[in-house]
Design a protein around this motif. Structure first.
Motif, short mmCIF file in Angstrom:
data_model
loop_
_atom_site.label_atom_id
_atom_site.label_comp_id
_atom_site.label_asym_id
_atom_site.label_seq_id
_atom_site.Cartn_x
_atom_site.Cartn_y
_atom_site.Cartn_z
N VAL A 1 0.84 -1.21 0.00
CA VAL A 1 0.00 0.00 0.00
C VAL A 1 0.86 1.25 0.00
CG1 VAL A 1 -1.77 1.30 1.23
CG2 VAL A 1 -1.89 -1.20 1.14
N ASN A 2 1.78 1.34 0.95
CA ASN A 2 2.72 2.47 1.01
C ASN A 2 4.08 1.95 0.54
OD1 ASN A 2 0.87 4.42 2.30
ND2 ASN A 2 0.99 2.99 4.02
N LEU A 3 4.30 2.06 -0.76
CA LEU A 3 5.47 1.44 -1.37
C LEU A 3 6.75 2.06 -0.82
CD1 LEU A 3 6.10 -0.71 -3.54
CD2 LEU A 3 6.34 1.16 -5.17
N ASN A 4 7.66 1.20 -0.38
CA ASN A 4 8.93 1.67 0.16
C ASN A 4 9.78 2.28 -0.94
OD1 ASN A 4 8.60 -1.35 -0.18
ND2 ASN A 4 10.83 -1.19 -0.46
N PRO A 5 10.58 3.32 -0.61
CA PRO A 5 11.34 4.05 -1.64
C PRO A 5 12.40 3.21 -2.34
CG PRO A 5 11.91 4.81 0.57
CD PRO A 5 10.72 3.93 0.71
N ASP A 6 12.84 2.12 -1.72
CA ASP A 6 13.87 1.29 -2.36
C ASP A 6 13.29 0.10 -3.11
OD1 ASP A 6 13.06 0.10 -0.01
OD2 ASP A 6 15.07 -0.56 0.59
N ALA A 7 11.97 0.11 -3.32
CA ALA A 7 11.36 -0.93 -4.16
C ALA A 7 11.92 -0.83 -5.58
CB ALA A 7 9.85 -0.79 -4.18
N ARG A 8 12.01 -1.97 -6.28
CA ARG A 8 12.70 -2.01 -7.58
C ARG A 8 11.70 -1.78 -8.71
NH1 ARG A 8 17.26 -5.97 -8.54
NH2 ARG A 8 15.71 -7.61 -8.69
N LEU A 9 11.50 -0.52 -9.01
CA LEU A 9 10.49 -0.11 -9.98
C LEU A 9 10.80 -0.57 -11.40
CD1 LEU A 9 9.91 3.50 -8.66
CD2 LEU A 9 8.24 1.65 -8.60
N ASN A 10 12.06 -0.75 -11.71
CA ASN A 10 12.43 -1.09 -13.09
C ASN A 10 12.80 -2.55 -13.28
OD1 ASN A 10 13.88 2.04 -12.79
ND2 ASN A 10 12.20 1.66 -14.19
N ALA A 11 12.64 -3.36 -12.24
CA ALA A 11 12.93 -4.78 -12.35
C ALA A 11 11.71 -5.52 -12.90
CB ALA A 11 13.32 -5.35 -10.99
N THR A 12 11.93 -6.60 -13.62
CA THR A 12 10.82 -7.35 -14.22
C THR A 12 10.96 -8.84 -13.96
OG1 THR A 12 11.84 -7.78 -16.39
CG2 THR A 12 10.71 -5.65 -16.10
N ILE A 13 9.81 -9.51 -14.00
CA ILE A 13 9.75 -10.96 -13.94
C ILE A 13 9.03 -11.44 -15.20
CG2 ILE A 13 8.81 -12.97 -12.75
CD1 ILE A 13 8.98 -11.37 -10.14
N THR A 14 9.63 -12.38 -15.89
CA THR A 14 9.01 -12.99 -17.07
C THR A 14 8.76 -14.46 -16.76
OG1 THR A 14 10.13 -11.46 -18.58
CG2 THR A 14 9.27 -13.51 -19.53
N GLU A 15 7.52 -14.89 -16.93
CA GLU A 15 7.13 -16.26 -16.59
C GLU A 15 6.60 -17.01 -17.82
OE1 GLU A 15 5.79 -15.21 -11.99
OE2 GLU A 15 4.40 -14.84 -13.67
N MET A 16 6.59 -18.33 -17.71
CA MET A 16 6.08 -19.21 -18.77
C MET A 16 6.87 -19.09 -20.08
SD MET A 16 1.96 -19.13 -18.01
CE MET A 16 1.51 -20.48 -19.12
N ILE A 17 8.20 -19.08 -19.93
CA ILE A 17 9.04 -19.21 -21.11
C ILE A 17 9.25 -20.69 -21.40
CG2 ILE A 17 10.21 -17.02 -20.64
CD1 ILE A 17 12.64 -18.73 -19.68
N TYR A 18 9.90 -21.00 -22.50
CA TYR A 18 10.33 -22.37 -22.76
C TYR A 18 11.69 -22.33 -23.45
CZ TYR A 18 10.83 -27.07 -24.51
OH TYR A 18 11.33 -28.32 -24.77
N VAL A 19 12.68 -22.98 -22.82
CA VAL A 19 14.03 -23.04 -23.37
C VAL A 19 14.32 -24.47 -23.80
CG1 VAL A 19 16.46 -22.57 -22.96
CG2 VAL A 19 14.72 -21.21 -21.76
N PRO A 20 14.43 -24.74 -25.09
CA PRO A 20 14.69 -26.12 -25.55
C PRO A 20 16.01 -26.67 -25.00
CG PRO A 20 14.02 -24.70 -27.38
CD PRO A 20 14.25 -23.80 -26.21
N ASP A 21 16.07 -27.98 -24.87
CA ASP A 21 17.26 -28.62 -24.30
C ASP A 21 18.53 -28.30 -25.06
OD1 ASP A 21 16.05 -29.87 -22.13
OD2 ASP A 21 15.52 -31.66 -23.26
N GLU A 22 18.42 -28.10 -26.37
CA GLU A 22 19.63 -27.87 -27.16
C GLU A 22 20.26 -26.50 -26.91
OE1 GLU A 22 16.10 -27.31 -30.07
OE2 GLU A 22 16.65 -28.65 -28.41
N ILE A 23 19.55 -25.64 -26.22
CA ILE A 23 20.11 -24.33 -25.87
C ILE A 23 20.93 -24.49 -24.61
CG2 ILE A 23 19.61 -21.90 -25.43
CD1 ILE A 23 18.77 -23.03 -28.21
N GLU A 24 22.24 -24.36 -24.72
CA GLU A 24 23.14 -24.64 -23.62
C GLU A 24 23.17 -23.50 -22.60
OE1 GLU A 24 26.88 -25.29 -25.49
OE2 GLU A 24 26.33 -27.24 -26.32
N ASP A 25 23.45 -23.86 -21.36
CA ASP A 25 23.64 -22.86 -20.33
C ASP A 25 24.83 -21.96 -20.68
OD1 ASP A 25 21.62 -24.17 -19.06
OD2 ASP A 25 22.74 -24.66 -17.24
#
Length: 254
Positions: free
Chosen positions: A199-223
């Motif tokens: 409700v009262n967002l703290n000033p050090d909250a990360r406004l520009n950070a993002t989370i991306t969900e439900m991706i798919y990385v095929p096995d052939e793509i190496e770490d």
């Protein structure tokens, strides 16, 4: 075609798409207890916005979908805050140095959890974006029905570690970084965005950070290390369907 992003050389002709396309078929993945997307032509009386129906010169569809439940999406902290924050305003840069890691969630009670211990040894050196591929990595992730299945999730301690590693963008092949039924605690979301009060967002909250969900990385793509192009649609909403693209790094010169 070769291009240089900062000091990294990449081949733009060889993109690696790790998004899941949105369709109106049973192949579309679904989470959060909703039905599949609807893509259908506009109808005005006898007029149908579909060329194959013989009554229109154009295909003219309405699309009804939910970004959180119907496929790859990118969200900002507005997903969990009382005040409105838009992903379109939060994400202003689109190319990032990224690290892809593969993790096997640990069985803890009835859950499978991505722990701090399972990722801490895999993140060495600074990176702007972290991409997590989980095991087992079946192709069924691209069409899975996640509702009421208690998928794996990220522990609060792991999310804190990722935040403290100064990673701005987190991408994962699960419907959420949090447990499906968690009584609304959203511990991993809050820890990653450093949100202490919704409700009262703290000033050090990360406004520009993002989370991306439900991706798919095929096995052939190496770490390893990649350049990430994180593409979103210009929705003034907490989340947008997105298209994360990876490029292998060909050369690096300081």
């Amino acid at each position: 075609m070769l291009a240089k992003i900062n000091n990294f050389e990449i081949d733009l002709s060889k993109p690696i798409d790790i998004s899941i396309p949105l369709t109106n078929t049973d192949e579309n993945p679904i989470a959060w207890y909703i039905e599949k997307p609807v893509i259908e032509p506009v109808v005005f009386g006898d007029w149908i916005g579909k060329v194959s129906e013989g009554k229109s010169s154009t295909n003219f569809n309405n699309i009804f979908f939910n970004p959180h439940g119907h496929g790859t999406h990118t969200e900002c902290l507005g997903h969990i805050t009382n005040d409105f924050y838009s992903i379109n305003q939060s994400l202003k840069q689109f190319f990032f140095f990224a690290k892809l890691i593969t993790v096997k969630p640990e069985k803890i009670g009835d859950d499978f959890v991505i722990t701090k211990e399972s990722i801490s040894t895999l993140i060495n050196g600074k990176t702007e974006a972290l991409i997590i591929k989980t095991l087992p990595n079946q192709k069924e992730k691209k069409s899975r029905k996640y509702s009421n299945t208690n998928p794996p999730y990220l522990s609060e301690e792991a999310a804190i570690f990722i935040r403290e590693s100064e990673i701005q963008h987190l991408l994962i092949d699960l419907p959420s970084v949090d447990k499906e039924h968690d009584e609304g605690k959203l511990l991993a979301h809050k820890a990653f965005w450093n949100v202490k009060d919704i409700v009262n967002l703290n000033p050090d909250a990360r406004l520009n950070a993002t989370i991306t969900e439900m991706i798919y990385v095929p096995d052939e793509i190496e770490d390893g290390n990649y350049i990430l192009n994180l593409q979103i649609a210009s929705f003034e909403n907490d989340a947008s369907p997105s298209k994360p693209i990876l490029y292998r790094i060909l050369d690096f010169r300081m």
